[in-house]
Design a protein around this motif. Sequence first.
Motif, PDB file in Angstrom:
ATOM      1  N   TYR A   1       6.112  -0.764   7.685  1.00  0.00           N
ATOM      2  CA  TYR A   1       6.225   0.438   6.862  1.00  0.00           C
ATOM      3  C   TYR A   1       7.667   0.576   6.379  1.00  0.00           C
ATOM      4  O   TYR A   1       8.596   0.582   7.180  1.00  0.00           O
ATOM      5  N   ARG A   2       7.834   0.641   5.064  1.00  0.00           N
ATOM      6  CA  ARG A   2       9.157   0.847   4.463  1.00  0.00           C
ATOM      7  C   ARG A   2       9.314   2.331   4.151  1.00  0.00           C
ATOM      8  O   ARG A   2       8.710   2.854   3.225  1.00  0.00           O
ATOM      9  N   GLU A   3      10.136   2.989   4.943  1.00  0.00           N
ATOM     10  CA  GLU A   3      10.334   4.426   4.770  1.00  0.00           C
ATOM     11  C   GLU A   3      10.989   4.751   3.434  1.00  0.00           C
ATOM     12  O   GLU A   3      10.629   5.736   2.777  1.00  0.00           O
ATOM     13  N   GLY A   4      11.916   3.922   2.985  1.00  0.00           N
ATOM     14  CA  GLY A   4      12.634   4.173   1.736  1.00  0.00           C
ATOM     15  C   GLY A   4      11.730   4.204   0.522  1.00  0.00           C
ATOM     16  O   GLY A   4      11.959   4.971  -0.411  1.00  0.00           O
ATOM     17  N   THR A   5      10.697   3.362   0.519  1.00  0.00           N
ATOM     18  CA  THR A   5       9.770   3.312  -0.615  1.00  0.00           C
ATOM     19  C   THR A   5       8.418   3.930  -0.278  1.00  0.00           C
ATOM     20  O   THR A   5       7.541   3.983  -1.138  1.00  0.00           O
ATOM     21  N   GLN A   6       8.241   4.372   0.960  1.00  0.00           N
ATOM     22  CA  GLN A   6       6.984   4.923   1.459  1.00  0.00           C
ATOM     23  C   GLN A   6       5.823   3.985   1.146  1.00  0.00           C
ATOM     24  O   GLN A   6       4.820   4.360   0.551  1.00  0.00           O
ATOM     25  N   THR A   7       5.987   2.726   1.602  1.00  0.00           N
ATOM     26  CA  THR A   7       5.003   1.692   1.331  1.00  0.00           C
ATOM     27  C   THR A   7       4.720   0.892   2.605  1.00  0.00           C
ATOM     28  O   THR A   7       5.634   0.531   3.331  1.00  0.00           O
ATOM     29  N   PHE A   8       3.427   0.621   2.847  1.00  0.00           N
ATOM     30  CA  PHE A   8       3.045  -0.323   3.880  1.00  0.00           C
ATOM     31  C   PHE A   8       3.035  -1.712   3.265  1.00  0.00           C
ATOM     32  O   PHE A   8       2.618  -1.885   2.123  1.00  0.00           O
ATOM     33  N   GLU A   9       3.480  -2.705   4.028  1.00  0.00           N
ATOM     34  CA  GLU A   9       3.457  -4.101   3.600  1.00  0.00           C
ATOM     35  C   GLU A   9       2.623  -4.876   4.618  1.00  0.00           C
ATOM     36  O   GLU A   9       2.927  -4.861   5.806  1.00  0.00           O
ATOM     37  N   VAL A  10       1.566  -5.535   4.128  1.00  0.00           N
ATOM     38  CA  VAL A  10       0.694  -6.328   4.978  1.00  0.00           C
ATOM     39  C   VAL A  10       0.866  -7.788   4.590  1.00  0.00           C
ATOM     40  O   VAL A  10       0.659  -8.142   3.435  1.00  0.00           O
TER      41      VAL A  10
ATOM     42  N   LEU B   1       0.283   4.217  17.317  1.00  0.00           N
ATOM     43  CA  LEU B   1       1.731   4.105  17.482  1.00  0.00           C
ATOM     44  C   LEU B   1       2.447   5.078  16.562  1.00  0.00           C
ATOM     45  O   LEU B   1       1.922   5.446  15.509  1.00  0.00           O
ATOM     46  N   PRO B   2       3.669   5.482  16.935  1.00  0.00           N
ATOM     47  CA  PRO B   2       4.459   6.265  15.984  1.00  0.00           C
ATOM     48  C   PRO B   2       4.772   5.406  14.763  1.00  0.00           C
ATOM     49  O   PRO B   2       4.960   4.195  14.879  1.00  0.00           O
ATOM     50  N   LEU B   3       4.773   6.014  13.607  1.00  0.00           N
ATOM     51  CA  LEU B   3       5.069   5.303  12.366  1.00  0.00           C
ATOM     52  C   LEU B   3       6.577   5.119  12.264  1.00  0.00           C
ATOM     53  O   LEU B   3       7.322   6.069  12.034  1.00  0.00           O
ATOM     54  N   ILE B   4       7.018   3.880  12.463  1.00  0.00           N
ATOM     55  CA  ILE B   4       8.438   3.549  12.468  1.00  0.00           C
ATOM     56  C   ILE B   4       8.778   2.841  11.163  1.00  0.00           C
ATOM     57  O   ILE B   4       8.148   1.846  10.809  1.00  0.00           O
ATOM     58  N   GLY B   5       9.742   3.363  10.456  1.00  0.00           N
ATOM     59  CA  GLY B   5      10.139   2.806   9.172  1.00  0.00           C
ATOM     60  C   GLY B   5      11.106   1.651   9.316  1.00  0.00           C
ATOM     61  O   GLY B   5      12.027   1.694  10.133  1.00  0.00           O
ATOM     62  N   SER B   6      10.878   0.604   8.535  1.00  0.00           N
ATOM     63  CA  SER B   6      11.769  -0.555   8.501  1.00  0.00           C
ATOM     64  C   SER B   6      12.743  -0.411   7.337  1.00  0.00           C
ATOM     65  O   SER B   6      12.327  -0.072   6.227  1.00  0.00           O
ATOM     66  N   PRO B   7      14.018  -0.692   7.579  1.00  0.00           N
ATOM     67  CA  PRO B   7      14.973  -0.665   6.471  1.00  0.00           C
ATOM     68  C   PRO B   7      14.794  -1.892   5.586  1.00  0.00           C
ATOM     69  O   PRO B   7      14.220  -2.902   6.007  1.00  0.00           O
ATOM     70  N   VAL B   8      15.287  -1.829   4.370  1.00  0.00           N
ATOM     71  CA  VAL B   8      15.239  -2.972   3.461  1.00  0.00           C
ATOM     72  C   VAL B   8      16.012  -4.128   4.095  1.00  0.00           C
ATOM     73  O   VAL B   8      17.100  -3.936   4.622  1.00  0.00           O
ATOM     74  N   GLY B   9      15.403  -5.306   4.081  1.00  0.00           N
ATOM     75  CA  GLY B   9      16.066  -6.488   4.631  1.00  0.00           C
ATOM     76  C   GLY B   9      15.819  -6.730   6.096  1.00  0.00           C
ATOM     77  O   GLY B   9      16.297  -7.709   6.659  1.00  0.00           O
ATOM     78  N   SER B  10      15.073  -5.855   6.748  1.00  0.00           N
ATOM     79  CA  SER B  10      14.771  -6.024   8.167  1.00  0.00           C
ATOM     80  C   SER B  10      13.364  -5.491   8.431  1.00  0.00           C
ATOM     81  O   SER B  10      13.002  -4.439   7.913  1.00  0.00           O
TER      82      SER B  10
ATOM     83  N   ILE C   1       0.854  -1.184   0.000  1.00  0.00           N
ATOM     84  CA  ILE C   1       0.000   0.000   0.000  1.00  0.00           C
ATOM     85  C   ILE C   1       0.890   1.235   0.000  1.00  0.00           C
ATOM     86  O   ILE C   1       1.578   1.511   0.992  1.00  0.00           O
ATOM     87  N   PRO C   2       0.894   2.008  -1.094  1.00  0.00           N
ATOM     88  CA  PRO C   2       1.712   3.228  -1.128  1.00  0.00           C
ATOM     89  C   PRO C   2       1.196   4.263  -0.122  1.00  0.00           C
ATOM     90  O   PRO C   2      -0.012   4.495  -0.038  1.00  0.00           O
ATOM     91  N   PHE C   3       2.109   4.822   0.633  1.00  0.00           N
ATOM     92  CA  PHE C   3       1.773   5.878   1.591  1.00  0.00           C
ATOM     93  C   PHE C   3       1.886   7.221   0.871  1.00  0.00           C
ATOM     94  O   PHE C   3       2.974   7.661   0.537  1.00  0.00           O
ATOM     95  N   THR C   4       0.733   7.825   0.614  1.00  0.00           N
ATOM     96  CA  THR C   4       0.686   9.114  -0.092  1.00  0.00           C
ATOM     97  C   THR C   4      -0.012  10.132   0.809  1.00  0.00           C
ATOM     98  O   THR C   4      -1.220  10.364   0.677  1.00  0.00           O
ATOM     99  N   PRO C   5       0.721  10.713   1.746  1.00  0.00           N
ATOM    100  CA  PRO C   5       0.105  11.637   2.701  1.00  0.00           C
ATOM    101  C   PRO C   5      -0.359  12.929   2.036  1.00  0.00           C
ATOM    102  O   PRO C   5       0.174  13.347   1.017  1.00  0.00           O
ATOM    103  N   SER C   6      -1.356  13.527   2.649  1.00  0.00           N
ATOM    104  CA  SER C   6      -1.900  14.799   2.187  1.00  0.00           C
ATOM    105  C   SER C   6      -1.702  15.833   3.286  1.00  0.00           C
ATOM    106  O   SER C   6      -1.843  15.516   4.470  1.00  0.00           O
ATOM    107  N   PRO C   7      -1.426  17.077   2.916  1.00  0.00           N
ATOM    108  CA  PRO C   7      -1.289  18.110   3.947  1.00  0.00           C
ATOM    109  C   PRO C   7      -2.634  18.535   4.545  1.00  0.00           C
ATOM    110  O   PRO C   7      -2.679  19.211   5.559  1.00  0.00           O
TER     111      PRO C   7
END
Length: 89
Positions: free
Chosen positions: A78-87, A54-63, A5-11
Amino acid sequence: MTTYIPFTPSPTAPFQFSAMLDGASYTGTVRWNTAGQRWYVTLTDSTGTVIFTLPLIGSPVGSDIPLTAGYFTSTLVYREGTQTFEVSP
């Protein structure tokens, strides 16, 4: 099968997404917290009951840093690098 799921925040409005966790549907809402200067994710069930905030904590690739740890056997990452949620079921 993992759902992405792409994270596309709005202001101007909170970001919302749906996720199947442990066979049930949940709604995630991500809001910017001005005081904390960070994003927070709230998960609610189909009746609107809050499961967690919870605070949105980003996971690095591979972890993985699962946001659902202790709540579900399914994972929400949540992958911060790609701004994507993975379920994952």
